[in-house]
Design an enzyme around this catalytic site. Sequence first.
Site, PDB file in Angstrom:
ATOM      1  N   ARG A 140       0.769  -1.475  -0.018  1.00  0.00           N
ATOM      2  CA  ARG A 140       0.093   0.019   0.087  1.00  0.00           C
ATOM      3  C   ARG A 140       0.884   1.337  -0.083  1.00  0.00           C
ATOM      4  O   ARG A 140       1.173   1.772   1.057  1.00  0.00           O
ATOM      5  CB  ARG A 140      -0.983   0.083   1.080  1.00  0.00           C
ATOM      6  CG  ARG A 140      -1.665  -1.294   1.209  1.00  0.00           C
ATOM      7  CD  ARG A 140      -3.263  -1.182   1.544  1.00  0.00           C
ATOM      8  NE  ARG A 140      -4.105  -2.216   1.078  1.00  0.00           N
ATOM      9  CZ  ARG A 140      -4.563  -3.263   1.819  1.00  0.00           C
ATOM     10  NH1 ARG A 140      -4.428  -2.793   3.243  1.00  0.00           N
ATOM     11  NH2 ARG A 140      -5.095  -4.122   1.726  1.00  0.00           N
ATOM     12  N   LYS A 158     -13.514 -16.538   3.094  1.00  0.00           N
ATOM     13  CA  LYS A 158     -13.781 -15.180   2.247  1.00  0.00           C
ATOM     14  C   LYS A 158     -12.490 -15.101   1.490  1.00  0.00           C
ATOM     15  O   LYS A 158     -11.560 -15.279   1.835  1.00  0.00           O
ATOM     16  CB  LYS A 158     -13.927 -14.368   3.583  1.00  0.00           C
ATOM     17  CG  LYS A 158     -13.741 -12.889   2.960  1.00  0.00           C
ATOM     18  CD  LYS A 158     -14.227 -11.784   3.885  1.00  0.00           C
ATOM     19  CE  LYS A 158     -14.120 -10.447   3.343  1.00  0.00           C
ATOM     20  NZ  LYS A 158     -12.721  -9.853   3.240  1.00  0.00           N
ATOM     21  N   HIS A 174     -11.207  -8.458  -2.081  1.00  0.00           N
ATOM     22  CA  HIS A 174     -10.484  -7.628  -0.977  1.00  0.00           C
ATOM     23  C   HIS A 174     -10.791  -5.982  -1.111  1.00  0.00           C
ATOM     24  O   HIS A 174     -10.020  -5.047  -0.912  1.00  0.00           O
ATOM     25  CB  HIS A 174      -8.991  -7.625  -0.584  1.00  0.00           C
ATOM     26  CG  HIS A 174      -8.825  -8.010   0.996  1.00  0.00           C
ATOM     27  ND1 HIS A 174      -8.842  -8.946   1.459  1.00  0.00           N
ATOM     28  CD2 HIS A 174      -8.420  -6.830   1.683  1.00  0.00           C
ATOM     29  CE1 HIS A 174      -8.505  -8.669   3.034  1.00  0.00           C
ATOM     30  NE2 HIS A 174      -8.456  -7.545   3.069  1.00  0.00           N
ATOM     31  N   ASP A 191     -18.599  -9.223  -1.882  1.00  0.00           N
ATOM     32  CA  ASP A 191     -18.264  -8.017  -1.837  1.00  0.00           C
ATOM     33  C   ASP A 191     -17.315  -7.419  -2.766  1.00  0.00           C
ATOM     34  O   ASP A 191     -17.004  -8.030  -3.574  1.00  0.00           O
ATOM     35  CB  ASP A 191     -18.016  -7.641  -0.331  1.00  0.00           C
ATOM     36  CG  ASP A 191     -16.476  -8.094   0.023  1.00  0.00           C
ATOM     37  OD1 ASP A 191     -15.816  -8.430  -0.724  1.00  0.00           O
ATOM     38  OD2 ASP A 191     -16.119  -8.268   1.202  1.00  0.00           O
ATOM     39  N   SER A 192     -16.939  -6.063  -2.491  1.00  0.00           N
ATOM     40  CA  SER A 192     -15.970  -5.538  -3.171  1.00  0.00           C
ATOM     41  C   SER A 192     -16.597  -4.386  -4.120  1.00  0.00           C
ATOM     42  O   SER A 192     -17.044  -4.791  -5.188  1.00  0.00           O
ATOM     43  CB  SER A 192     -14.640  -6.431  -4.009  1.00  0.00           C
ATOM     44  OG  SER A 192     -14.153  -7.351  -3.137  1.00  0.00           O
ATOM     45  N   GLY A 193     -16.269  -2.973  -3.914  1.00  0.00           N
ATOM     46  CA  GLY A 193     -16.828  -2.130  -4.706  1.00  0.00           C
ATOM     47  C   GLY A 193     -18.334  -1.416  -4.551  1.00  0.00           C
ATOM     48  O   GLY A 193     -18.908  -0.820  -5.582  1.00  0.00           O
ATOM     49  N   GLY A 218     -17.642  -2.784   2.342  1.00  0.00           N
ATOM     50  CA  GLY A 218     -16.576  -2.713   3.464  1.00  0.00           C
ATOM     51  C   GLY A 218     -16.890  -0.943   3.590  1.00  0.00           C
ATOM     52  O   GLY A 218     -17.313  -0.458   4.711  1.00  0.00           O
ATOM     53  N   ARG A 219     -16.124  -0.455   2.575  1.00  0.00           N
ATOM     54  CA  ARG A 219     -16.026   1.154   2.785  1.00  0.00           C
ATOM     55  C   ARG A 219     -17.193   1.955   3.050  1.00  0.00           C
ATOM     56  O   ARG A 219     -17.381   2.918   3.473  1.00  0.00           O
ATOM     57  CB  ARG A 219     -14.941   1.807   1.726  1.00  0.00           C
ATOM     58  CG  ARG A 219     -13.569   1.385   2.056  1.00  0.00           C
ATOM     59  CD  ARG A 219     -12.421   1.457   0.962  1.00  0.00           C
ATOM     60  NE  ARG A 219     -12.758   0.266  -0.030  1.00  0.00           N
ATOM     61  CZ  ARG A 219     -12.052  -0.042  -1.096  1.00  0.00           C
ATOM     62  NH1 ARG A 219     -11.214   0.978  -1.436  1.00  0.00           N
ATOM     63  NH2 ARG A 219     -12.262  -1.175  -1.819  1.00  0.00           N
TER      64      ARG A 219
END
Length: 252
Positions: A35, A125, A149, A180-182, A203-204
């Site tokens: 990251r 997951k 992720h 999930d994701s996006g 998530g976010r």
Amino acid sequence: MWREKQLSYELVKRAEAAGFEALIWTVDIGLGANREHNKRNGFNTPYKANLKSAIDMALHPEWALTVMARYILGGGMPRHENYPPQYQGKVTGKASQAKALRADAVSWEDVDRLRDLWPGKLIIKGIMRPDDAARAVEHGADGVVVSNHGGRNLDSAPSTLDVLPRIVRAVDGKASVIVDSGVRRGGDLVKCLALGADFVLTGRATLYGTAAGGEAGAAKAMAILKDELRRTMAYVGCPTIDAITDDVIWKG
Ligand SMILES: Cc1cc2nc3c(=O)[nH]c(=O)nc-3n(C[C@H](O)[C@H](O)[C@H](O)COP(=O)(O)O)c2cc1C
């Protein structure tokens, strides 16, 4: 999964004793992601003071007082509660150090071991391949989470929406397919459900609400998603969740 796998098994037993009903094992992060923005911003977990983040906090005094100071006064630096005591404070954002603690070699035997240990629902997951999904079910998983992720680990990973229909076919109703994701809007929930997901995780989308307004912020984010979901359902002519099928997707 910790490098000393026994530590993970002990954690699983603690979760069972605490009354949890489902265990989600994330298998897609054997080593820390690279990251670059975290490095650039001086972000690390658990937090260690450094010049970049100190300047950042000084420029955001309200956040520093209402978030950081509240943590420190209420129990110390933010930390990962699930880390075994010997790892508390040892994992930083540096991929090499995180890798030293996590098991980078996990196998289907580990799934079997967890299946034996855990009496509740077992969900794997980070599945992105139909053959892995089918295999997870063969090894006793009650569900798989189709996840890249949030696109945060492997920049060349396909989108989960692209792989979802094939995974739904591979699982063939023998387990739950979660995705999930996006997901950012209620319309995204409709797309995931239309392509065969039984459940959709965010998530976010909800973390942003939490960051902005704590528990009330999370509730607000979920209320927005719910409102958008209902509106989208109305526009595509689906009065119930069950009515959302793949014919609402325009394929050209
Ligand atoms: C700040 C942050 C921390 C995360 N930590 C974990 C984690 O510890 N374990 C895990 O399985 N996934 C973790 N994830 C990934 C989420 O569980 C989820 O798969 C991903 O965020 C979904 O994508 P979305 O954020 O676009 O909805 C994390 C995501 C974020 C944004």
